[in-house]
Write a protein that holds these residues in place. Structure first.
Motif, PDB file in Angstrom:
ATOM      1  N   THR A 331       2.612  16.202  72.757  1.00 33.29           N
ATOM      2  CA  THR A 331       2.180  16.901  71.551  1.00 33.29           C
ATOM      3  C   THR A 331       3.073  16.528  70.380  1.00 33.29           C
ATOM      4  O   THR A 331       4.309  16.605  70.469  1.00 33.29           O
ATOM      5  CB  THR A 331       2.219  18.423  71.770  1.00 33.29           C
ATOM      6  N   ARG A 332       2.461  16.119  69.294  1.00 31.11           N
ATOM      7  CA  ARG A 332       3.178  15.782  68.061  1.00 31.11           C
ATOM      8  C   ARG A 332       2.528  16.517  66.900  1.00 31.11           C
ATOM      9  O   ARG A 332       1.363  16.948  66.974  1.00 31.11           O
ATOM     10  CB  ARG A 332       3.133  14.274  67.798  1.00 31.11           C
ATOM     11  N   MET A 333       3.254  16.639  65.802  1.00 25.76           N
ATOM     12  CA  MET A 333       2.738  17.306  64.601  1.00 25.76           C
ATOM     13  C   MET A 333       2.314  16.257  63.585  1.00 25.76           C
ATOM     14  O   MET A 333       3.055  15.319  63.295  1.00 25.76           O
ATOM     15  CB  MET A 333       3.792  18.227  63.989  1.00 25.76           C
ATOM     16  N   GLY A 334       1.100  16.416  63.052  1.00 29.19           N
ATOM     17  CA  GLY A 334       0.564  15.451  62.109  1.00 29.19           C
ATOM     18  C   GLY A 334       0.269  16.056  60.752  1.00 29.19           C
ATOM     19  O   GLY A 334       0.989  16.948  60.274  1.00 29.19           O
ATOM     20  N   LEU A 335      -0.813  15.597  60.133  1.00 30.74           N
ATOM     21  CA  LEU A 335      -1.193  16.007  58.781  1.00 30.74           C
ATOM     22  C   LEU A 335      -1.343  17.519  58.672  1.00 30.74           C
ATOM     23  O   LEU A 335      -2.011  18.151  59.477  1.00 30.74           O
ATOM     24  CB  LEU A 335      -2.499  15.306  58.387  1.00 30.74           C
ATOM     25  N   ASN A 336      -0.695  18.088  57.655  1.00 31.89           N
ATOM     26  CA  ASN A 336      -0.768  19.526  57.360  1.00 31.89           C
ATOM     27  C   ASN A 336      -0.330  20.396  58.531  1.00 31.89           C
ATOM     28  O   ASN A 336      -0.800  21.526  58.695  1.00 31.89           O
ATOM     29  CB  ASN A 336      -2.179  19.919  56.906  1.00 31.89           C
ATOM     30  N   GLY A 337       0.557  19.870  59.373  1.00 33.48           N
ATOM     31  CA  GLY A 337       1.109  20.661  60.468  1.00 33.48           C
ATOM     32  C   GLY A 337       0.193  20.803  61.666  1.00 33.48           C
ATOM     33  O   GLY A 337       0.487  21.604  62.563  1.00 33.48           O
ATOM     34  N   GLN A 338      -0.900  20.038  61.707  1.00 35.11           N
ATOM     35  CA  GLN A 338      -1.820  20.104  62.840  1.00 35.11           C
ATOM     36  C   GLN A 338      -1.265  19.297  64.012  1.00 35.11           C
ATOM     37  O   GLN A 338      -0.835  18.157  63.844  1.00 35.11           O
ATOM     38  CB  GLN A 338      -3.199  19.566  62.441  1.00 35.11           C
ATOM     39  N   ASN A 339      -1.288  19.901  65.203  1.00 35.01           N
ATOM     40  CA  ASN A 339      -0.789  19.220  66.395  1.00 35.01           C
ATOM     41  C   ASN A 339      -1.868  18.340  67.019  1.00 35.01           C
ATOM     42  O   ASN A 339      -3.064  18.653  66.932  1.00 35.01           O
ATOM     43  CB  ASN A 339      -0.309  20.232  67.432  1.00 35.01           C
ATOM     44  N   PHE A 340      -1.450  17.259  67.623  1.00 35.47           N
ATOM     45  CA  PHE A 340      -2.359  16.385  68.355  1.00 35.47           C
ATOM     46  C   PHE A 340      -1.591  15.749  69.507  1.00 35.47           C
ATOM     47  O   PHE A 340      -0.357  15.828  69.560  1.00 35.47           O
ATOM     48  CB  PHE A 340      -2.953  15.299  67.440  1.00 35.47           C
ATOM     49  N   GLU A 341      -2.316  15.155  70.433  1.00 31.01           N
ATOM     50  CA  GLU A 341      -1.685  14.508  71.580  1.00 31.01           C
ATOM     51  C   GLU A 341      -1.539  13.017  71.326  1.00 31.01           C
ATOM     52  O   GLU A 341      -2.545  12.307  71.203  1.00 31.01           O
ATOM     53  CB  GLU A 341      -2.501  14.742  72.860  1.00 31.01           C
ATOM     54  N   ILE A 342      -0.300  12.571  71.239  1.00 34.79           N
ATOM     55  CA  ILE A 342      -0.046  11.154  71.014  1.00 34.79           C
ATOM     56  C   ILE A 342      -0.045  10.427  72.353  1.00 34.79           C
ATOM     57  O   ILE A 342       0.326  11.004  73.393  1.00 34.79           O
ATOM     58  CB  ILE A 342       1.305  10.961  70.289  1.00 34.79           C
ATOM     59  N   LEU A 343      -0.488   9.180  72.362  1.00 32.55           N
ATOM     60  CA  LEU A 343      -0.557   8.374  73.575  1.00 32.55           C
ATOM     61  C   LEU A 343       0.527   7.296  73.548  1.00 32.55           C
ATOM     62  O   LEU A 343       0.724   6.631  72.532  1.00 32.55           O
ATOM     63  CB  LEU A 343      -1.927   7.710  73.705  1.00 32.55           C
ATOM     64  N   PHE A 386      -2.935   3.073  68.875  1.00 36.74           N
ATOM     65  CA  PHE A 386      -4.086   2.595  68.097  1.00 36.74           C
ATOM     66  C   PHE A 386      -5.325   3.420  68.416  1.00 36.74           C
ATOM     67  O   PHE A 386      -6.243   3.514  67.593  1.00 36.74           O
ATOM     68  CB  PHE A 386      -4.339   1.106  68.378  1.00 36.74           C
ATOM     69  N   TRP A 387      -5.357   4.015  69.616  1.00 34.74           N
ATOM     70  CA  TRP A 387      -6.460   4.933  69.942  1.00 34.74           C
ATOM     71  C   TRP A 387      -6.350   6.201  69.098  1.00 34.74           C
ATOM     72  O   TRP A 387      -7.368   6.722  68.628  1.00 34.74           O
ATOM     73  CB  TRP A 387      -6.455   5.265  71.429  1.00 34.74           C
ATOM     74  N   ASN A 388      -5.126   6.701  68.898  1.00 30.91           N
ATOM     75  CA  ASN A 388      -4.937   7.857  68.011  1.00 30.91           C
ATOM     76  C   ASN A 388      -5.382   7.544  66.589  1.00 30.91           C
ATOM     77  O   ASN A 388      -5.946   8.397  65.887  1.00 30.91           O
ATOM     78  CB  ASN A 388      -3.464   8.273  67.990  1.00 30.91           C
ATOM     79  N   VAL A 389      -5.136   6.308  66.146  1.00 30.89           N
ATOM     80  CA  VAL A 389      -5.581   5.890  64.812  1.00 30.89           C
ATOM     81  C   VAL A 389      -7.097   5.873  64.754  1.00 30.89           C
ATOM     82  O   VAL A 389      -7.707   6.365  63.797  1.00 30.89           O
ATOM     83  CB  VAL A 389      -5.007   4.500  64.462  1.00 30.89           C
ATOM     84  N   LEU A 390      -7.717   5.326  65.789  1.00 26.38           N
ATOM     85  CA  LEU A 390      -9.177   5.244  65.823  1.00 26.38           C
ATOM     86  C   LEU A 390      -9.809   6.633  65.793  1.00 26.38           C
ATOM     87  O   LEU A 390     -10.853   6.848  65.170  1.00 26.38           O
ATOM     88  CB  LEU A 390      -9.614   4.494  67.082  1.00 26.38           C
ATOM     89  N   MET A 391      -9.170   7.602  66.459  1.00 27.89           N
ATOM     90  CA  MET A 391      -9.685   8.969  66.507  1.00 27.89           C
ATOM     91  C   MET A 391      -9.392   9.766  65.232  1.00 27.89           C
ATOM     92  O   MET A 391      -9.886  10.879  65.062  1.00 27.89           O
ATOM     93  CB  MET A 391      -9.098   9.706  67.708  1.00 27.89           C
ATOM     94  N   GLY A 392      -8.566   9.197  64.341  1.00 25.92           N
ATOM     95  CA  GLY A 392      -8.280   9.864  63.071  1.00 25.92           C
ATOM     96  C   GLY A 392      -7.072  10.763  63.074  1.00 25.92           C
ATOM     97  O   GLY A 392      -6.774  11.413  62.065  1.00 25.92           O
ATOM     98  N   ASP A 393      -6.340  10.858  64.195  1.00 30.80           N
ATOM     99  CA  ASP A 393      -5.131  11.686  64.229  1.00 30.80           C
ATOM    100  C   ASP A 393      -3.972  11.027  63.507  1.00 30.80           C
ATOM    101  O   ASP A 393      -3.061  11.711  63.030  1.00 30.80           O
ATOM    102  CB  ASP A 393      -4.713  11.958  65.683  1.00 30.80           C
ATOM    103  N   MET A 394      -3.975   9.702  63.477  1.00 28.10           N
ATOM    104  CA  MET A 394      -2.878   8.944  62.867  1.00 28.10           C
ATOM    105  C   MET A 394      -3.434   7.847  61.978  1.00 28.10           C
ATOM    106  O   MET A 394      -4.646   7.604  61.973  1.00 28.10           O
ATOM    107  CB  MET A 394      -1.985   8.323  63.953  1.00 28.10           C
ATOM    108  N   SER A 395      -2.529   7.191  61.266  1.00 30.06           N
ATOM    109  CA  SER A 395      -2.854   6.012  60.485  1.00 30.06           C
ATOM    110  C   SER A 395      -1.988   4.875  61.007  1.00 30.06           C
ATOM    111  O   SER A 395      -1.020   5.106  61.738  1.00 30.06           O
ATOM    112  CB  SER A 395      -2.578   6.261  59.001  1.00 30.06           C
ATOM    113  N   VAL A 396      -2.329   3.662  60.650  1.00 29.48           N
ATOM    114  CA  VAL A 396      -1.484   2.541  61.052  1.00 29.48           C
ATOM    115  C   VAL A 396      -0.110   2.668  60.391  1.00 29.48           C
ATOM    116  O   VAL A 396       0.926   2.445  61.023  1.00 29.48           O
ATOM    117  CB  VAL A 396      -2.137   1.192  60.681  1.00 29.48           C
ATOM    118  N   VAL A 397      -0.092   3.090  59.119  1.00 30.77           N
ATOM    119  CA  VAL A 397       1.159   3.232  58.373  1.00 30.77           C
ATOM    120  C   VAL A 397       1.329   4.675  57.930  1.00 30.77           C
ATOM    121  O   VAL A 397       0.406   5.296  57.397  1.00 30.77           O
ATOM    122  CB  VAL A 397       1.180   2.304  57.138  1.00 30.77           C
ATOM    123  N   GLY A 398       2.518   5.195  58.150  1.00 31.36           N
ATOM    124  CA  GLY A 398       2.827   6.560  57.754  1.00 31.36           C
ATOM    125  C   GLY A 398       4.116   7.005  58.406  1.00 31.36           C
ATOM    126  O   GLY A 398       4.687   6.297  59.236  1.00 31.36           O
TER     127      GLY A 398
END
Length: 479
Positions: A331-343, A386-398
């Motif tokens: 579990t990681r914290m992303g945009l606006n404090g929303q949690n997601f599962e990083i791979l 890159f799967w997290n990027v595809l799903m919209g949880d992450m970006s390539v750069v950030g």
């Protein structure tokens, strides 16, 4: 008088824009059916018959696009962007209308040429106007005399901007500041590196009324505009300036001195007519955000496809290195404090954190498997993201995402830490390509992350990607 003249010029510009739209429609027909060799020739009368509807549509689009708001201080590049946005909107509306028009089929090439020619003509008109105005203002014509209330960092930077861009047509007659003789010149900044002399303070803020009385625009050579460059804590002084301007014809503009704050994606909106200043916000959706997301999807898809053999080999190696799953979900914290599962590819035994809990990896890490240690040193364990990027949880750069358990401590220890969550987390980032990763200074990492957010552009993203290829995978701080 100034407002009436401004309205007249806006109406003339609107009329000229419509004339150029009509001209672009005709020129596009000439190019399509006279210059090029069409498969089927269509008479100009067919297109002229539809021109009134085109002008009606584009008149509405131009009026709602904001092109005719008075923006004396706006750069030509932003005007060109506004024109391109208006043309794109007009094109969408026009194509939607043409879809339901069944009398004959309009040439798609004609419509494309029309949009291109219209953009060139509208921007060209504004470039011509800007050129004439710039020359006139630089020679002392059509100049607005400005009084700046507040000689702090915001006020001095405003004065430097007016001097740096004389084509805006603003002449600063002086400042008002309660510190008077104690005011010193602010040091040069990257935007305006030229040396500026000590501000000419004409008196305290309370002198604004008497100064406006002595310099009434009606008599010539007066004060046309007052810029209140004061901190928000000086509400009483801002009110005093507003009351003084209300008894005169000078325009009043508020430039809040917010340099003590870490501003992120600041902008102004309104709620039912009430102006709202956004000091810290996520980046608003615009064409650049659309391009970034499109690039993320394309890049991550290409990476997953092209690196499929490498991913398969790593998966087998991880499986053989120790019992457990190939992928590690955390579990990681992303945009606006929303949690997601990083791979990530699993680099440690399954029970590695059973006793320690969530801790940062450090140099000399002993919990990783032999394969996992190699994956960490080469950053190959990050490829599944890159799967997290595809799903919209992450970006390539950030900024790199962190674990919520660790963030609870960081948010109280590091000023501005949570501001990094105003944009999507990334696989690579400005801090990472400069070596601020792993067990390094968290303060420096946040400094670089905030720099990225405040100065974000598509070119900066591209620069970071290129830097990652050359020095972002293998690094002494990757462990």
């Amino acid at each position: 008088m100034l407002r009436e003249r401004s309205l007249l010029l806006q109406r003339l510009l609107f009329g000229a824009d419509l004339a150029l739209i009509a001209l672009a429609w005709v020129i596009a027909w000439v190019v399509r059916f006279e210059v090029l060799t069409p498969p089927q020739w269509v008479p100009l009368s067919q297109y002229l018959g539809f021109l009134p509807f085109v002008l009606a549509v584009w008149a509405g689009v131009l009026l709602v696009s904001g092109l005719y708001r008075t923006r004396r201080a706006q750069r030509l590049t932003l005007v060109a962007y506004a024109v391109a946005r208006a043309v794109a909107l007009g094109l969408v509306v026009s194509l939607g209308a043409l879809f339901f028009y069944r009398e004959f089929s309009f040439s798609r090439l004609h419509v494309g040429l029309f949009a291109l020619i219209a953009s060139v003509l509208l921007v060209g008109l504004r470039f011509g106007i800007y050129t004439v105005l710039r020359r006139g203002r630089q020679s002392g014509k059509n100049v607005r005399r400005v009084l700046i209330v507040g000689a702090g960092k915001a006020g001095q930077r405003l004065a430097r901007a007016f001097r740096h861009y004389p084509w805006m047509g603003f002449e600063v007659i002086g400042f008002l500041d309660d510190r008077e003789g104690a005011v010193e010149a602010e040091p040069p900044d990257p935007l305006y590196p030229e040396v500026v002399e000590r501000p000419d303070v004409l008196g305290p803020v309370s002198a604004v009324a008497s100064l406006l009385d002595r310099h009434a625009p009606e008599g010539g050579g007066g004060i046309d505009m007052v810029y209140a460059a004061l901190p928000l804590s000086a509400a009483d002084k801002i009110q005093e300036v507003a009351d003084a301007c209300a008894r005169h014809t000078a325009h009043l503009c508020l430039v809040p001195d917010l340099f003590g704050l870490d501003l992120l994606n600041s902008r102004i909106s309104d709620v039912d007519g009430l102006p709202v200043i956004h000091l810290m916000d996520e980046a608003p959706l615009d064409i650049r955000q659309v391009i970034k997301r499109t690039g993320d999807v394309a890049f991550s898809l290409a990476a997953l496809v092209l690196l499929a053999p490498v991913l398969a080999v790593i998966a087998v190696a991880v499986k053989l290195s120790s019992p457990g799953p190939v992928l590690y979900r955390q579990t990681r914290m992303g945009l606006n404090g929303q949690n997601f599962e990083i791979l990530k590819f699993r680099s440690m035994p399954v029970d590695a954190e059973a006793k320690t809990g969530a801790v940062w990896s450090t140099k000399g890490e002993t919990r990783a498997t032999r394969v996992g240690s190699f994956l960490r040193r080469t950053s190959l364990d990050e490829l599944p993201q890159f799967w997290n990027v595809l799903m919209g949880d992450m970006s390539v750069v950030g900024p790199r995402p962190e674990r919520p358990a660790l963030i609870e401590d960081f948010r109280h220890q590091i000023p501005g830490y949570m501001l990094r969550h105003k944009t999507k987390a990334g696989i690579t980032g400005w801090a990472q390509v400069h070596g601020w990763r792993g067990d390094t200074s968290l303060t420096k990492r946040i400094e670089y992350d905030l720099y990225y957010i405040q100065n974000w552009s598509l070119w900066l993203d591209l620069k970071i990607v290129v830097m990652t290829v050359f020095k972002g995978f293998v690094h002494e701080n990757a462990h």
